[in-house]
Design an enzyme around this catalytic site. Sequence first.
Site, mmCIF file in Angstrom:
data_model
loop_
_atom_site.group_PDB
_atom_site.id
_atom_site.type_symbol
_atom_site.label_atom_id
_atom_site.label_comp_id
_atom_site.label_asym_id
_atom_site.label_seq_id
_atom_site.Cartn_x
_atom_site.Cartn_y
_atom_site.Cartn_z
ATOM 1 N N ASP A 1 1.929 -3.229 2.445
ATOM 2 C CA ASP A 1 1.771 -1.809 2.599
ATOM 3 C C ASP A 1 2.730 -1.361 3.990
ATOM 4 O O ASP A 1 2.852 -0.464 4.337
ATOM 5 C CB ASP A 1 0.641 -1.145 2.849
ATOM 6 C CG ASP A 1 -0.159 -1.376 1.402
ATOM 7 O OD1 ASP A 1 0.356 -1.601 0.262
ATOM 8 O OD2 ASP A 1 -1.266 -1.245 1.325
ATOM 9 N N LYS B 1 -3.970 5.833 4.551
ATOM 10 C CA LYS B 1 -3.470 6.406 3.359
ATOM 11 C C LYS B 1 -4.393 6.276 2.184
ATOM 12 O O LYS B 1 -5.322 5.508 2.393
ATOM 13 C CB LYS B 1 -2.258 5.419 3.131
ATOM 14 C CG LYS B 1 -2.350 4.083 2.699
ATOM 15 C CD LYS B 1 -2.985 3.513 1.353
ATOM 16 C CE LYS B 1 -3.119 1.833 1.161
ATOM 17 N NZ LYS B 1 -4.107 1.781 -0.078
#
Length: 278
Positions: free
Chosen positions: A136, A11
Site C-alpha cells: 500500500d 485510508k
Amino acid sequence: MNAMQVLAPAKINLSLKILRRRDDGFHEIETLMAPISLADKIDIERQSRWIDFSCDDPTVPIGDENLVVRAAKAFFEKTKISGGVGIKLQKKTPHGAGLGGGSSDAAATLRTLNQLFETKLSREELAKLGSTIGSDVSFFLFESAAICKGRGEIVSLTKLKKKLSILLLKPVFSVSSAWAYSRWQGSKEVAGISYQPQNLDGQSFVNDLERPVFEKFIFLAQLKTWLLKQADVGASLMSGSGSTVFAVLHPNADVDLVIKRARAELDREIWTCACETI
C-alpha cells in the site's frame, strides 16, 4: 531545511475485489482506496549519521520490522547519501486495523526525506521504491483516492464523487493481512450475513476479505450488520483485512449517538473515530 513535521493519513477501502492467487504467493486485487482525515504525525530531522526512530506507542516495533525504518534505509540505499535522520512517530491510527497506518507512515517518510535531502526523486520513482516496502505504500505516495491493482502497487488516480463522512469502529483485537488473504480461497459465508455490494450515491461498497475474516471473527460480521440497521448509516464495510469496520454516514447524522449506542449494545471498549475522506 533540516527538519519537517508531516501528517500520514490513514485510508479505507471502498471496494476490494480479489481476482486470483498469484504464483508468487500474493493475490491479484482491484481496490478503490481513499485517504481519510485520521492521521499519524511524524517529525523528521536531518543528522550526521544513523537512523534513530522512536514512537509514542510502545506496542509499535522500532527495529527493522517497522516500515518507517525500512523506508528510511531504502531511501539512503537508493540515493547513496551518507547521512542520517531522527524520526519521531506519534500514532493515531491503530495498527492491525486495515487502515494502512504503517504503509502511510513509510510513504510520508520517503516523501519527506526526498524534500529534506533535496534528492528530487519523482513521485513515480518514490512509488517504485515504496512498492518494495509494502503493497500500500505506493498508493499513499500519490495523496489521492485511487484504484489499485496488481498486489496494490499499480496505482491509477481517481476522484470520489463526493466527500464521505465516515465513522470507524475497531474492537481491541487485530487481524493479520497475510492470514486473511491465506484463508480467502477456502472460506465460507456466515449464514444471515450480507456480503453483496451496497450501492450508495453511485458508489459500490464490497470487500471480498469479509468472507474469511467474518468466518473466524464473528463479532465483525455482527458489527457490520448492526451498523446497517442504524438510521444514520448509509453503508457499512470492513476496511482492508480488518479489524476496522466503517460506516458511511448520511448528511446531518448524529455520530455521537451512533457511538453511544455501539458501546451500549455491542462493545463498551470499542475504539471509534469520526472522520471524512480527503
